[in-house]
Each structure stands twice: as structure tokens, then as C-alpha cells.
Motif scaffolding. Structure first.
Motif, PDB file in Angstrom:
ATOM      1  N   THR A   8      18.773   5.045  23.823  1.00 29.44           N
ATOM      2  CA  THR A   8      17.813   5.388  24.878  1.00 29.44           C
ATOM      3  C   THR A   8      18.483   5.707  26.211  1.00 29.44           C
ATOM      4  OG1 THR A   8      17.566   3.031  25.407  1.00 29.44           O
ATOM      5  CG2 THR A   8      15.977   3.985  23.860  1.00 29.44           C
ATOM      6  N   GLY A   9      19.818   5.835  26.211  1.00 29.49           N
ATOM      7  CA  GLY A   9      20.529   6.081  27.459  1.00 29.49           C
ATOM      8  C   GLY A   9      20.749   7.561  27.721  1.00 29.49           C
ATOM      9  N   ALA A  10      21.194   7.844  28.950  1.00 31.80           N
ATOM     10  CA  ALA A  10      21.423   9.226  29.386  1.00 31.80           C
ATOM     11  C   ALA A  10      22.912   9.460  29.602  1.00 31.80           C
ATOM     12  CB  ALA A  10      20.662   9.498  30.687  1.00 31.80           C
ATOM     13  N   GLY A  11      23.416  10.544  29.032  1.00 32.09           N
ATOM     14  CA  GLY A  11      24.765  10.992  29.327  1.00 32.09           C
ATOM     15  C   GLY A  11      25.858  10.221  28.620  1.00 32.09           C
ATOM     16  N   MET A  12      26.032   8.956  28.975  1.00 32.36           N
ATOM     17  CA  MET A  12      27.086   8.126  28.386  1.00 32.36           C
ATOM     18  C   MET A  12      26.491   6.803  27.929  1.00 32.36           C
ATOM     19  SD  MET A  12      30.264   8.653  31.054  1.00 32.36           S
ATOM     20  CE  MET A  12      29.301   7.961  32.415  1.00 32.36           C
ATOM     21  N   PRO A  13      27.082   6.197  26.892  1.00 31.67           N
ATOM     22  CA  PRO A  13      26.588   4.889  26.474  1.00 31.67           C
ATOM     23  C   PRO A  13      26.916   3.824  27.516  1.00 31.67           C
ATOM     24  CG  PRO A  13      28.567   5.478  25.249  1.00 31.67           C
ATOM     25  CD  PRO A  13      28.186   6.684  26.051  1.00 31.67           C
ATOM     26  N   THR A  14      26.069   2.809  27.578  1.00 36.56           N
ATOM     27  CA  THR A  14      26.322   1.633  28.405  1.00 36.56           C
ATOM     28  C   THR A  14      26.264   0.407  27.497  1.00 36.56           C
ATOM     29  OG1 THR A  14      23.982   1.218  28.912  1.00 36.56           O
ATOM     30  CG2 THR A  14      25.165   2.778  30.344  1.00 36.56           C
ATOM     31  N   LYS A  15      26.507  -0.757  28.047  1.00 37.08           N
ATOM     32  CA  LYS A  15      26.434  -1.987  27.249  1.00 37.08           C
ATOM     33  C   LYS A  15      25.011  -2.238  26.766  1.00 37.08           C
ATOM     34  CE  LYS A  15      30.344  -4.287  29.490  1.00 37.08           C
ATOM     35  NZ  LYS A  15      30.780  -5.446  30.305  1.00 37.08           N
ATOM     36  N   GLU A  16      24.026  -1.746  27.526  1.00 35.71           N
ATOM     37  CA  GLU A  16      22.629  -1.989  27.189  1.00 35.71           C
ATOM     38  C   GLU A  16      22.014  -0.880  26.345  1.00 35.71           C
ATOM     39  OE1 GLU A  16      23.745  -2.018  30.368  1.00 35.71           O
ATOM     40  OE2 GLU A  16      23.935  -4.205  30.566  1.00 35.71           O
TER      41      GLU A  16
END
Length: 312
Positions: A8-16
Motif C-alpha cells: 500500500t506504499g508509494a514509490g519505495m517500500p517502508t518498514k510499514e
């Protein structure tokens, strides 16, 4: 049928949040699920989900930015290694075939199933006895499509007690009545299908949009949707930044859902800048305009209830 969010993230993955990938499960309807976009590490997200790659029927790519396609080669190979043998069709913008074929050829990947790739343009791109899928171009830096999936109506239920009251025993004629054909009994009595079959079950409408700024095709695709999946990369205070990078804000997505008469809005493609403070602000902004809004998180799921039957 439900929508399950793998990323559900934008552009790059995050920890969440991982990058974009969305599943439409149709186990009761088709015995399969469909995948919309396939960002990097989507196959890892599948491993943490109830989904099985052997049940994957179609992949629908909205556009060719990396956060929507970099997971394809690995997922396609893993599907083969995990026992997937049924054919798989991938739909996407022009260039998707070259990307997939080149990746698979250079990596010398071998698939145990037939893979078909369809490069799409606007309009009706798929139809079978159960549904149609329509696409339209959105407003993004590269060609980005939205998908409108519309179920076809299902025949109403046969009133067995009423049919038996005519003296007709169970058999092939029951099927004729259910499918709209009148039946004439040996003594000449006509059983009209419309008298013994309930109202049809209206089909549901699911709309999944690629990255986009507000545009007319968003409203056209989303018209009357039971569930609309719309990107909301930024809060409304960053509207100028959203426009510069060809994205939408929470308020813009909510206005679109309201104008299109959608029933439920789920926001996704959330910027990593909201990782620390959470998404309460995004949800609050959208719900001021369209109360039936949710902000998706990875591994969240949203059922799509059947529509109410219309009275005869």
C-alpha cells in the motif's frame, strides 16, 4: 469476493508498507484470485497472506513504473515452483510484454504453465460469462490505466415450492425455468419463468485505479462502484506537490468517490512521509467529504457484499 492489499506504499517500500499490489479474491465465484500490480517483493507478501499463487488467474498492470512491476519476474517464477500449472494471463500497457519476456529470457527462467501477455488500450479488454473489464487512461507521467470490473447479473432463485405446486417434479425443466425459458406441461399448462423465478442478483462493480491526478476518466470508471480503490499519496496540504508529481490527495480521492456515487472508498499508495504520524490525518480529511472511507494497510482486507436484489 474481497479486496486484499499486499502492498500500500508509494514509490519505495517502508518498514510499514510494501509497494503496490492488490488482490481481488474470487474463490466462490471463479475459484481464483486476480492481482492488480506487482511491486517489488510482492511474492514475499503473498507468503504472509492466505493467497496461493497456484490460484492466480490474471494479473492487471496499471502502469510501468518500477513500484508497480519490479516484483513480476520473481512472482512468475515462484508460481511455477509452487505448483502453479494453470494458464496465466497478464494485461498491461504497451511495453509490458518486452519487460517480462526480456526478464525471463535473461534470467533463463522456465515456467510450467502457459503465460499469455495482452497489451491493452482504452475500452473493453476482457469479457466472459461472468464479468467484463473496462479500462481508461488516467492522468500520470506515463500511460496509467484504471480498471472497472463489472459482474454480470445472476439469475434469480427458483421458487421450488411454487414449481412443485404445478405438479412438475425436479429435472431438466427446472434449469430451463431458472434460465428464463417457459415450460409447457403435457396437459397444456404453461409455467412462466417470470412467475417462479425471483429477481436477478445485480452484479457488483469494483474499480482499481493506477497512479493519477484528478481527471474525467476517474469519474467515468468509478460511476456507481461498490468499491473504489484510489491512490491518495499526499494529504490535502500538499496538493501542489501532488499535482507536480501526477498524484492525488486524500480530499481529491474523496471528492471523486462522492461525485461518482461510489459506495465505499479505500485509499492506498500512501507516501512514506506519513509513517511516523500515521494515517489518522489522511482518514479524517477524506471522511469529511466521503464518510465511507478506509485507508488500506498491508494485509488489510475489505469484503464486497452482494447488491440488494431489485423487486419485480
Amino acid at each position: 469476493m474481497d479486496i486484499y492489499f499486499l502492498g500500500t506504499g508509494a514509490g519505495m517500500p517502508t518498514k510499514e508498507r510494501n509497494v503496490t499490489s492488490i488482490a481481488l479474491t474470487q474463490y466462490e465465484e471463479r475459484g481464483s484470485f486476480w492481482l492488480f500490480d506487482c511491486g517489488e517483493a510482492t511474492q514475499h507478501q503473498v507468503l504472509r497472506s492466505p493467497l496461493k499463487l497456484s490460484k492466480l488467474e490474471f494479473i492487471w498492470i496499471t502502469h510501468l513504473h518500477g513500484d508497480h512491476i519490479f516484483g513480476l519476474p520473481g512472482l512468475l517464477s515462484s508460481r511455477s515452483n509452487q505448483g502453479g500449472t494453470s494458464p496465466l494471463t497478464i494485461f498491461g500497457p504497451k511495453g509490458i510484454e518486452a519487460y517480462i519476456r526480456t526478464s525471463m529470457q535473461i534470467s533463463q527462467s522456465r515456467l510450467n504453465y502457459d503465460m499469455n501477455i495482452v497489451e491493452i488500450s482504452e475500452g473493453l479488454v476482457y469479457e466472459d460469462e461472468q464479468c467484463t473489464v473496462e479500462t481508461a487512461l488516467l492522468d500520470h507521467r506515463i500511460d496509467s490505466y484504471g480498471y472497472r470490473i463489472q459482474e454480470k447479473p445472476k439469475p434469480g432463485s427458483l421458487d421450488i415450492a411454487k414449481v412443485k405446486s404445478y405438479g412438475l417434479l425436479p429435472g431438466p425443466q427446472y434449469g430451463l425455468l431458472k434460465n428464463g425459458t417457459d415450460v409447457t406441461l403435457p396437459e397444456g399448462t404453461v409455467i412462466r419463468s417470470s412467475d417462479v423465478v425471483g429477481p436477478p442478483q445485480p452484479g457488483r462493480i469494483i474499480v482499481v485505479l493506477g497512479d493519477t491526478r484528478p481527471c474525467a476518466n476517474v469519474l467515468r470508471l468509478a460511476q456507481g462502484a461498490d468499491l473504489l480503490v484510489h491512490e491518495a499519496t499526499f494529504a490535502q496540504e500538499l496538493a501542489a506537490l501532488a499535482r507536480e508529481f501526477y498524484h492525488s490527495t486524500t480530499s481529491e480521492a474523496a471528492h471523486a468517490a462522492a461525485a461518482a456515487g461510489a459506495n465505499q472508498l479505500v485509499l492506498t499508495h500512501i507516501s512514506g512521509r506519513y509513517a511516523d504520524e500515521g494515517t489518522d490525518l489522511l482518514l479524517e480529511e477524506a471522511r469529511r467529504i466521503f464518510p465511507n472511507t478506509q485507508v488500506a494497510s498491508d494485509h488489510s482486507s475489505y469484503p464486497i457484499p452482494l447488491r440488494a436484489k431489485e423487486e419485480k
